[in-house]
Design an enzyme around this catalytic site. Structure first.
Site: not given
Ligand code: ZN
Length: 896
Positions: A265, A267, A301-302
């Site tokens: 998805g 990084m 999220h990242e």
């Protein structure tokens, strides 16, 4: 082949600190697609906390060694070998310069430095940095990095790396350079560089303490009109982490870069997140509501990894869930807060339901097969195979349980202590647990088992009402049922399970809850701390026999077994104050009915649907007090894959027959309701990406999907055709196309074919939309005359198909093998033969992606005998030809 013949097993118990530490790294890149030269200068010293080593061992893969220098003098005591470089005669502290060459143009693995659309990108997690330069490529070696990039200026006008830009300028021969410095120590897996023809959307914001931050989203020029939502999501993420956790962005500049060739998805590289285009690019014409939501979640999220992963990182890869489970939990909470704030429980519940559905469908299945492993695994062959549902999703549930036990404030205290103790360190899951325990004055020794035991716990519930004494006893017992062998070996004792429960009276209202020994009732939902193999909780002042609402909001990742009657489930579906459990009651009702029908279908018996089920669904459908988003979730039947796994022997054909039968019955019996819903939930006017508008579209398109099941689809072909033509957004257009494909099975299919052709022409230049075009065809219904495997095989030779691009491979091959069970598991084994061919082809190009595909047969032992044997032969065929360690680990564990 040395490392594939006898795979080396890496064990958590063997952890030892590194013999050397690297404090600073200066990297210089001369970027050329076929031949990039990397000069790497490191300040190295012996680790005072490790035993003495004779050699300095560095990891390296697919590198051409050029030279070594120690403290400015050429050093010849250097030996290259299969796994890297061994340096002899080193002093206690020294400066080592290594020069090597790699070939990004030929790198199809998308790990290390590679080329995508003529631009350079890196992917280093978990062990890609060693494919760029020789290094101590392990997360407990943390250094500060300075990076100089040199490249042709016309071909690569943009040069990016982690941290802050120090300097840039022109060089002779049309070349130029940029120099970057990351002030924070980091492990090598967080290194990144990007070089190429890219453009940016840029915004300046002030962080909580008033500092100005530069935010950029970098994409290819034709994608600039699809960056707004990612930028908004980033700004919202920054605000949210300040408000909820008091965590501020620590760099002056934060960049997101989108790339079309990417294994996963996204990084979290420090200050330079690299994203799959799928999780950045969106506008209403090209992206669905689900895409918009996924982008918000992944950007969050990242970004959240900047603290949970980067500032505090993992000591070793067995601790992966330390950063991933925690960061998934944080992104789930972020999405829930964005949808419903802290207080709108119904809106929060839709996010919770979606997350639990994924957990149950995917993680429970993983836990039931040969890849079952604890949240903190004990061993692995290839770490890339352990970026799993268990580490991510079950890991997130484990983190959520701390919050359920201690409340939001107690959880926050634990997080604060975690950062106070460990900022700048590489630590373990135990360190996290201890911070949570100490901040809340608790001993969490038993809770450790959530990290070390594999398999899905089963909680069996029995209840007893004592009408004379007004007491209600709830007895809970826990175990693992007949767990998979891989899980069984890890199980040592009972877990601490936070078990949230409520009791519902005959009028549908929650009862106040008073446990024996308490002086007064406390609320209507109690979190019981269930710690023994069997434990009884007694409630007093319970005059009438109540109905228990068990595991509210899914307070622990377990299976609950309780003998509800169909009437009781219908009652819960209508009345439970816990929105999650309302949904859950409907799912239980549907699952029970569908499994009964599947068992009959397996024997060829005739099928009948009980009216009570139809009525229960009709009540939800027409209950205007429920949000459209909730109704859509409640009316969606459990997936075929999930249902097949609940059978004593998985029979995908029988499940398909049963589920199709129910869909058609619900379509026919409630036809007028579906039509009314379809009309009432239209969203005319400009597209709005709000949860409310999305809820209307979701329910309306569910109605369309049910209507497409009618025996006579003439009306729905008209409706869906009109929706397809008039749509001003991808949610409606793709839903209409999907309905046309479904209805095609019962009609001549010409309208569907025309829409498919139109869709392709319209979006030919949008790869992410063409992915949808492939996926819709791979997951379509199919028929005896036109099996989907034939369509998929034909699409493999479509000019737009490209096996090297993971998104494209996933859209066609994975969609068919993992999301079309009835067609994939065709009796003749044609699906399995196709699967084997594709795993082998991908294995030579991209082992990480091949290994993901390889997993789609891992539950083979649970299928009917005829399918099982065909699956075994396909697995054996792959095992005989596989080259990569990644795929070998998967098929060997499966055949075990
Ligand atoms: Zn992550």
């Amino acid at each position: 082949m040395a490392d594939t013949a006898t795979p080396t097993v890496i064990r958590r118990a063997d952890y030892a600190p590194p013999a050397f530490l690297i404090d600073t790294v200066a990297l210089e890149f001369d970027l050329v697609p076929e031949r990039t030269v990397v000069r790497n200068t490191m300040r190295v010293r012996r680790n005072p906390d490790a035993s003495h080593a004779a050699h300095f061992e560095l990891m390296g893969e697919q590198l051409e060694f050029v030279s070594a220098t120690i403290d400015g003098t050429p050093h010849s005591a250097v030996r290259t070998h299969a796994h890297g470089l061994s340096v002899d005669n080193v002093p206690d502290a020294f400066e080592l310069t290594l020069v090597s060459v790699c070939n990004p143009a030929e790198n199809t693995t998308l790990s290390g430095l590679y080329v995508s659309s003529d631009n350079f990108f890196t992917q280093c997690e978990a062990e890609g940095f060693r494919r760029i330069t020789y290094f101590l490529d392990r997360p407990d070696v943390m250094a500060t990095y300075t990076v100089t990039l040199r490249a042709d200026k016309a071909a690569y006008p943009v040069l990016l790396s982690n941290g802050n830009l120090l300097d840039e300028g022109d060089l002779p021969d049309g070349r130029h350079f940029a120099r970057w410095e990351d002030p924070f120590r980091k492990p090598s897996y967080l290194f990144a560089l990007v070089a190429g023809k890219l453009v940016k959307l840029e915004e300046r914001v002030r962080s909580g303490s008033g500092k100005e931050k530069l935010l950029q989203v970098w994409v290819e020029p034709h994608d600039l009109d699809k960056t707004r939502h990612a930028m908004d999501s980033l700004i919202n993420s920054i605000r949210w982490d300040e408000e909820r956790f008091g965590l501020e962005l620590d760099l002056d500049r934060f960049m997101i870069v989108a790339v079309g060739d990417f294994n996963m998805g996204a990084m979290e590289n420090k200050g330079l997140n690299i994203f799959n285009t799928k999780y950045v690019l969106a506008n209403p014409e090209t992206a669905t509501d689900t895409d918009f939501a996924n982008i918000e979640a992944v950007v969050g999220h990242e970004y959240f990894h900047n603290w949970t992963g980067n500032r505090v990182t993992c000591r070793d890869w067995f601790q992966l869930s330390l950063k991933e489970g925690l960061t998934v939990f944080r992104d789930q909470e972020f999405s829930a807060d964005m949808a419903g704030g802290a207080t709108d429980e119904a809106a929060r519940a839709t996010k919770r339901i979606e997350d639990v559905r994924v957990l149950r469908q995917m993680q429970f299945a993983e836990d039931a097969g040969p890849m079952a492993h604890p949240v903190r695994p004990e061993s692995y062959v290839e770490i890339n195979n352990f970026y799993t549902m268990t580490v991510y999703e079950k890991g997130s549930e484990v983190v959520r349980m701390y919050q359920t036990l201690f409340g939001r404030d107690g959880f926050r205290r634990g997080m604060d202590l975690y950062f106070k103790r460990h900022d700048g360190q590489a630590v373990t899951c135990d360190d996290f647990r201890h911070a949570l325990a100490d901040a809340n004055g608790r001993d969490l020794a038993q809770f450790e088992r959530w990290y070390s035991q594999a398999g899905t716990p089963r909680v069996t519930v029995s209840t007893h009402h004592d009408a004379a004494q007004h007491r209600y006893r709830v007895t809970l017992s826990q175990g693992y049922g007949d767990a998979a062998p891989a899980a069984r070996d890890t199980q040592k004792g009972p877990l601490l399970i936070p078990f949230a429960l409520g009791l519902i009276g005959a009028n549908g209202a929650d009862l106040p809850l008073r446990l024996e020994g308490e002086t007064a009732a406390q609320g209507t939902t109690r979190v019981l701390e269930f710690t023994q193999t069997e434990q009884t909780f007694t409630f007093v002042d319970v005059a009438e026999k109540p109905l228990p609402s068990l595991l509210r909001n899914f307070s622990a990742p377990v299976i609950v077994e309780y003998d509800y009657s169909a009437e009781e489930l219908a009652f819960l579906l209508a009345h439970d104050s816990d929105p999650f459990n309302r949904w859950e009651a409907g799912q239980r009702l549907a699952t029970r009915e569908l499994l009964g029908l599947a068992a009959r279908a397996a024997t060829g018996a005739s099928l009948q649907l009980d009216d009570s089920v139809v009525n229960a669904f009709a009540r939800v459908l027409t209950d205007e007090t429920l949000s459209p988003a909730f109704r859509e979730l409640a009316l969606m039947l459990p997936s075929e894959t999930y249902l097949a796994e609940q059978m004593p022997e998985s029979n995908p054909a029988a499940v398909h027959t049963a589920r199709q039968f129910v869909r058609r019955r619900l379509a026919e019996a409630l036809k007028n309701d579906w039509l009314a819903i379809y009309e009432r939930h239209q969203t005319p006017g400009d597209y709005e990406a709000t949860p409310e508008a999305g809820g209307h579209r979701a329910l309306k398109n569910l109605a369309l999907a049910y209507l497409a099941e009618l025996a006579d689809p003439a009306d729905v072909v008209r409706l869906a055709g009109a929706q397809y033509d008039a749509a001003n957004n991808m949610t409606d257009r793709s839903a209409a196309l999907s309905a046309l494909l479904t209805a095609a099975a019962a009609s001549d299919g010409r309208r569907a074919q025309a829409a498919l052709e139109d869709f392709y022409r319209r979006f030919e230049k949008e790869p992410l939309v063409i992915d949808k075009w492939f996926a819709l065809q791979a997951t379509q219904r199919g028929s005896a005359q036109r099996p989907v495997i034939d369509i998929v095989r034909a699409l493999m030779s479509h000019p737009a198909f490209n096996l090297k691009n993971p998104n494209r491979a996933r859209s066609l091959i994975f969609s068919f093998c993992a999301a079309n069970p009835a067609q994939f598991h065709a009796e003749d084994g044609s699906g399995y033969a196709f699967w084997a061919d594709q795993v082998i082809a991908l294995d030579a190009l991209n082992p990480q992606v091949a290994a993901r595909l390889a997993r789609s047969l891992e539950l083979w032992r649970r299928f009917t005998p005829a399918l099982r044997e065909k699956m075994r032969s396909a697995l054996e065929k792959v095992a005989a030809q596989v080259k990569s360690r990644d795929v070998r680990e998967i098929v060997e564990k499966a055949l075990g």
